[in-house]
Design a protein around this motif. Structure first.
Motif, PDB file in Angstrom:
ATOM      1  N   ILE A 220     -30.741   4.411  12.978  1.00 54.96           N
ATOM      2  CA  ILE A 220     -31.776   5.548  13.281  1.00 54.96           C
ATOM      3  C   ILE A 220     -33.000   4.557  13.440  1.00 54.96           C
ATOM      4  O   ILE A 220     -33.091   3.537  12.838  1.00 54.96           O
ATOM      5  CB  ILE A 220     -32.074   6.316  11.953  1.00 54.96           C
ATOM      6  CG1 ILE A 220     -30.867   6.774  11.181  1.00 54.96           C
ATOM      7  CG2 ILE A 220     -33.071   7.261  12.397  1.00 54.96           C
ATOM      8  CD1 ILE A 220     -29.904   7.910  12.423  1.00 54.96           C
ATOM      9  N   SER A 221     -33.490   4.756  14.810  1.00 57.58           N
ATOM     10  CA  SER A 221     -34.834   3.961  14.978  1.00 57.58           C
ATOM     11  C   SER A 221     -35.981   4.828  14.863  1.00 57.58           C
ATOM     12  O   SER A 221     -36.042   6.024  15.464  1.00 57.58           O
ATOM     13  CB  SER A 221     -34.501   3.635  16.612  1.00 57.58           C
ATOM     14  OG  SER A 221     -35.662   2.876  17.047  1.00 57.58           O
ATOM     15  N   HIS A 222     -36.795   4.323  14.164  1.00 52.02           N
ATOM     16  CA  HIS A 222     -37.979   5.372  13.781  1.00 52.02           C
ATOM     17  C   HIS A 222     -39.337   4.960  14.599  1.00 52.02           C
ATOM     18  O   HIS A 222     -39.671   3.673  14.508  1.00 52.02           O
ATOM     19  CB  HIS A 222     -38.581   4.990  12.282  1.00 52.02           C
ATOM     20  CG  HIS A 222     -37.378   5.610  11.417  1.00 52.02           C
ATOM     21  ND1 HIS A 222     -37.073   6.864  11.153  1.00 52.02           N
ATOM     22  CD2 HIS A 222     -36.531   4.737  10.448  1.00 52.02           C
ATOM     23  CE1 HIS A 222     -36.091   7.020  10.195  1.00 52.02           C
ATOM     24  NE2 HIS A 222     -35.763   5.720  10.126  1.00 52.02           N
ATOM     25  N   LEU A 223     -39.578   5.686  15.507  1.00 55.91           N
ATOM     26  CA  LEU A 223     -40.476   5.472  16.466  1.00 55.91           C
ATOM     27  C   LEU A 223     -41.858   6.196  16.108  1.00 55.91           C
ATOM     28  O   LEU A 223     -41.857   7.349  15.456  1.00 55.91           O
ATOM     29  CB  LEU A 223     -40.214   5.662  17.828  1.00 55.91           C
ATOM     30  CG  LEU A 223     -38.870   5.092  18.346  1.00 55.91           C
ATOM     31  CD1 LEU A 223     -38.618   5.375  19.696  1.00 55.91           C
ATOM     32  CD2 LEU A 223     -39.181   3.451  18.410  1.00 55.91           C
ATOM     33  N   PRO A 224     -43.068   5.783  16.626  1.00 57.28           N
ATOM     34  CA  PRO A 224     -44.221   6.547  16.223  1.00 57.28           C
ATOM     35  C   PRO A 224     -44.175   8.016  16.710  1.00 57.28           C
ATOM     36  O   PRO A 224     -44.712   8.845  15.841  1.00 57.28           O
ATOM     37  CB  PRO A 224     -45.383   5.792  16.958  1.00 57.28           C
ATOM     38  CG  PRO A 224     -44.828   4.518  17.293  1.00 57.28           C
ATOM     39  CD  PRO A 224     -43.468   4.616  17.389  1.00 57.28           C
ATOM     40  N   THR A 225     -43.650   8.300  17.643  1.00 55.12           N
ATOM     41  CA  THR A 225     -43.665   9.763  18.153  1.00 55.12           C
ATOM     42  C   THR A 225     -42.408  10.502  17.711  1.00 55.12           C
ATOM     43  O   THR A 225     -42.403  11.824  17.492  1.00 55.12           O
ATOM     44  CB  THR A 225     -43.712   9.951  19.773  1.00 55.12           C
ATOM     45  OG1 THR A 225     -42.467   9.072  20.360  1.00 55.12           O
ATOM     46  CG2 THR A 225     -44.880   9.310  20.336  1.00 55.12           C
ATOM     47  N   GLN A 226     -41.120   9.893  17.513  1.00 55.92           N
ATOM     48  CA  GLN A 226     -40.099  10.544  17.058  1.00 55.92           C
ATOM     49  C   GLN A 226     -38.995   9.482  16.461  1.00 55.92           C
ATOM     50  O   GLN A 226     -39.124   8.504  16.997  1.00 55.92           O
ATOM     51  CB  GLN A 226     -39.516  11.395  18.319  1.00 55.92           C
ATOM     52  CG  GLN A 226     -38.932  10.470  19.288  1.00 55.92           C
ATOM     53  CD  GLN A 226     -38.438  11.277  20.689  1.00 55.92           C
ATOM     54  OE1 GLN A 226     -38.751  12.470  20.626  1.00 55.92           O
ATOM     55  NE2 GLN A 226     -37.758  10.891  21.401  1.00 55.92           N
TER      56      GLN A 226
END
Length: 191
Positions: free
Chosen positions: A120-126
């Motif tokens: 799971i990659s947690h990015l600022p937007t989603q």
């Protein structure tokens, strides 16, 4: 159960603060002052968070016993690992911990196999599911309601309704483009 909650980035300033790449949806819980975290590599820890603050959109942490830039820089690229109860669930409905989603099978609404969630990659937007396809390639699927329509932990699957082009094979896309181009070339000429 252990959960990677952050990766330490570069030193910030001269008083031992570091930037961190957050890998948890609950940084206020997992990365709060007083939290004791295991590390990978293990030689760096365990580390106890002394202070935390947000600066220019980045989380900055300072650890007990790390009081200068040299000590902070020595921690760069270290993973921070929290110990959590495997039965613990997030507070909100339709919220999941990464460990609940890793290894779920990903299928389309009609049952077509897409692959398996490996990260799971947690990015600022989603957030993004990193999905390993049966052929070994990877595809990134945005974890948004419009695309991920169901998470079934009992059946160990995530059901998706992908927009065109999200999971289509490149060969299929190229083939359909060639067919469309060929139809346009022959379709417009009249004798």
């Amino acid at each position: 159960m252990q959960l990677v909650v952050a990766r330490i980035g570069r030193a910030h300033g001269i008083k031992g603060e570091v930037t961190v790449e957050v890998r948890t949806d609950e940084p206020e819980l997992r990365l709060a002052p007083g939290a004791v975290l295991a590390t990978d590599p293990a030689a760096a820890g365990p580390l106890t968070i002394e202070t935390g603050r947000v600066h220019s959109g980045r989380l900055l942490l300072r650890f007990e016993g790390v009081s200068d830039r040299t000590g902070a820089e020595a921690l760069r690229n270290t993973l921070l690992i929290a110990e959590i109860d495997p039965e613990e669930l997030p507070e909100g409905e339709d919220e999941y911990y990464d460990h609940q989603l890793i290894d779920l099978d990903v299928v389309t609404a009609d049952g077509t196999e897409v692959g398996r969630i490996t990260e799971i990659s947690h990015l600022p937007t989603q957030d993004l599911f990193i999905v390993e396809r049966p052929d070994g390639s990877e595809v990134m699927i945005p974890f948004v309601e419009e695309i991920v329509t169901e998470i079934d932990l009992e059946e160990q699957k995530a059901v998706i309704t992908p927009p065109p082009g999200l999971i289509d094979d490149r060969a299929e896309i190229a083939s359909s483009r060639e067919e469309t181009a060929g139809a346009e070339e022959t379709g417009g000429a009249e004798s």
